[in-house]
Design a protein around this motif. Structure first.
Motif, PDB file in Angstrom:
ATOM      1  N   TYR A 148     -59.065  38.961  -9.965  1.00 34.85           N
ATOM      2  CA  TYR A 148     -59.630  38.283  -8.795  1.00 34.85           C
ATOM      3  C   TYR A 148     -60.369  39.266  -7.897  1.00 34.85           C
ATOM      4  O   TYR A 148     -61.382  38.914  -7.277  1.00 34.85           O
ATOM      5  CB  TYR A 148     -58.538  37.527  -8.009  1.00 34.85           C
ATOM      6  N   LYS A 192     -63.708  40.046  -9.633  1.00 36.13           N
ATOM      7  CA  LYS A 192     -64.647  38.933  -9.468  1.00 36.13           C
ATOM      8  C   LYS A 192     -65.256  38.924  -8.074  1.00 36.13           C
ATOM      9  O   LYS A 192     -66.448  38.674  -7.908  1.00 36.13           O
ATOM     10  CB  LYS A 192     -63.943  37.603  -9.734  1.00 36.13           C
ATOM     11  N   ARG A 211     -65.291  29.212  -8.440  1.00 40.93           N
ATOM     12  CA  ARG A 211     -64.618  29.155  -7.141  1.00 40.93           C
ATOM     13  C   ARG A 211     -63.120  29.319  -7.381  1.00 40.93           C
ATOM     14  O   ARG A 211     -62.563  28.717  -8.301  1.00 40.93           O
ATOM     15  CB  ARG A 211     -64.841  27.792  -6.473  1.00 40.93           C
ATOM     16  N   GLY A 212     -62.476  30.119  -6.550  1.00 39.79           N
ATOM     17  CA  GLY A 212     -61.045  30.302  -6.762  1.00 39.79           C
ATOM     18  C   GLY A 212     -60.369  30.987  -5.601  1.00 39.79           C
ATOM     19  O   GLY A 212     -61.027  31.497  -4.698  1.00 39.79           O
ATOM     20  N   ILE A 234     -59.548  23.168  -3.993  1.00 37.45           N
ATOM     21  CA  ILE A 234     -60.569  23.331  -5.038  1.00 37.45           C
ATOM     22  C   ILE A 234     -60.924  21.963  -5.624  1.00 37.45           C
ATOM     23  O   ILE A 234     -62.067  21.653  -5.880  1.00 37.45           O
ATOM     24  CB  ILE A 234     -60.079  24.321  -6.130  1.00 37.45           C
ATOM     25  N   GLU A 259     -58.329  28.649 -10.059  1.00 38.60           N
ATOM     26  CA  GLU A 259     -59.785  28.531 -10.133  1.00 38.60           C
ATOM     27  C   GLU A 259     -60.228  27.163 -10.630  1.00 38.60           C
ATOM     28  O   GLU A 259     -59.519  26.529 -11.411  1.00 38.60           O
ATOM     29  CB  GLU A 259     -60.318  29.569 -11.144  1.00 38.60           C
ATOM     30  N   GLU A 260     -61.431  26.787 -10.208  1.00 44.05           N
ATOM     31  CA  GLU A 260     -62.024  25.556 -10.747  1.00 44.05           C
ATOM     32  C   GLU A 260     -62.197  25.723 -12.257  1.00 44.05           C
ATOM     33  O   GLU A 260     -62.417  26.835 -12.743  1.00 44.05           O
ATOM     34  CB  GLU A 260     -63.385  25.307 -10.096  1.00 44.05           C
TER      35      GLU A 260
END
Ligand code: GDP
Ligand code: MN
Length: 401
Positions: A20, A23, A35-36, A52, A112-113
């Protein structure tokens, strides 16, 4: 042998960070990421998942790959299911091919998505020592273990050298994008993501940057679905803000302790502890221990100018490794004098109950004085004549234990 050690050293002088965190850094440079949110508890996991919306993926955050196969990456249909999965993953000991059999306890999960994956690809940047440049790699065979692709079908990994000062050029990026089969309509997006990865790698002084899988979605977009970055420890002085990304939970406790005393210590899996000054001599010492049929328990560079306190701590750290059966002290004394080394060793061992054989090969400033202090200390000291003799004696001593 030396090559293996160089590899060991290479991965250990780098500061590892979580997926994470990698990212978030890559996103700053323009790499598209899902997205997360990262969370530490089940409650937060549920809240993050509902923010989310829809289905989410729950990913264990540990400093090791292979989490998917080990059960650390799971898709949840909704927030309720995300909470159930987070409940299972948080606190679990995750074992993957990179953690060793003891595994790692999971303290954080990334929510996350989910994205409609069309293809899983691979992108990575590593230093090519032969060329003396970074090389950008891309493969259509992402998602799986890239090591396997490299071993079995190396032609499936495309490479472009990165010219220092130029970075990955648009021409190179497009060539790679088409080379790994990205359709024309998405090629520019993919090329931009590749150039962004190269910019991040350069700006952050990364020693490794890898996106596996780099995905193409059904609607023609690209994302970094996973990310791994190692940051060069030696460049940390110019990245004070990145220092806080360090997660000491993930590091070997002995290595963390050694770094507090300015010692470069790396635990290995043998039984001959090595106390050495200077990285080059430390490498040569490990080689010669191997050559004599033994196996080093560590890499330790006490530094050229260590003091008594550092030697004492170095020795204490060496001995707290339970697999150690014998110690090899191999020092060339210059600024670090032989009597200082001996004094540190004697102080470190004074509280010890059982004695462990110590082979000493000492040359240079005050070496004779150092050997004298050691042999009068009551420790089980074996004085060696030269490096080869030292290696043979210490391997024999370890085997006899
Ligand atoms: P690693 O096993 O530690 O490298 O973890 P990854 O992040 O690479 O995840 C492993 C695998 O999980 C990926 O190759 C994907 O197949 C799958 N995965 C990860 N995120 C998602 C997602 O958002 N949706 C779906 N469907 N699969 C995912
Ligand atoms: Mn991965």
């Amino acid at each position: 042998m030396t090559c293996a050690i160089v590899r060991i050293l290479h991965c250990n002088i780098a500061m590892k960070i979580h997926e994470y965190q990698a990212k978030a850094l890559l996103a700053r440079y323009g790499v598209p990421v899902p997205r997360g949110e990262v969370v530490l508890s089940v409650k937060e996991a549920a809240a993050a998942a509902s923010r989310i919306g829809g289905s989410v993926v729950v990913k264990a955050q540990i400093h090791a790959g292979g989490r998917g196969k080990g059960g650390g990456v799971k898709v949840a249909k909704n927030a309720e299911e995300a909470a159930e999965i987070a409940q299972k993953i948080l606190g679990m000991t995750l074992v993957t091919h990179q953690t060793g059999p003891e595994g790692r306890v999971v303290h954080r999960v990334l929510i996350e998505e989910t994205l409609p994956i069309e293809r899983e690809l691979y992108l990575g940047i590593v230093l090519d020592r032969a060329r003396g440049k970074n090389v950008f790699m891309a493969s259509a065979d992402g998602g799986v273990e890239i090591e396997e692709v490299a071993a079995k079908t190396p032609e499936r990994i495309l490479k472009e050298p990165i010219e220092p000062g130029l970075g990955l050029t648009p021409f190179q990026a497009r060539k790679l994008a088409f080379g790994i089969g990205i359709p024309g309509a998405s090629a520019n997006l993919a090329a931009q993501a590749m150039m962004a990865l190269a910019r991040a790698n350069e700006a952050l002084d990364a020693s490794l940057a890898e996106i596996n899988p780099f995905i193409l979605t059904k609607d023609g977009k690209v994302y970094a679905l996973d990310a791994k970055m190692n940051l060069d420890d030696n460049a940390m002085f110019r990245h004070k803000d990145l220092q806080e990304l360090r997660d000491l939970n993930e590091e070997d406790p002995l290595e963390v302790e050694a770094s507090r005393f300015g010692l470069t210590y790396i635990k290995l899996d043998g039984n001959v502890a090595c106390l050495v000054n200077g990285a080059g001599l430390a490498m040569a010492t490990m080689d010669i221990v191997k050559f004599a049929g033994g196996s080093p328990a560590n890499f330790l560079d006490a530094g050229g100018g260590a003091n008594v306190e550092q030697i004492r701590n170095a020795f204490r750290i060496l001995l707290s490794d339970k697999s150690v059966k014998a110690v090899l002290i191999n020092v060339f004394c210059g600024i670090l004098r032989g009597d200082i080394v001996a004094q540190g060793v004697v102080e470190a061992t004074s509280a010890m109950t059982q004695s462990i054989p110590i082979v000493v090969r000492m040359e240079g400033t005050n070496a004779e004085q150092g050997r004298k202090i050691l042999s009068e200390s009551g420790l089980k000291i074996i004085v060696a004549d030269g490096m080869r003799d030292a290696a043979e004696k210490v391997v024999a001593a370890a085997a006899a234990q």
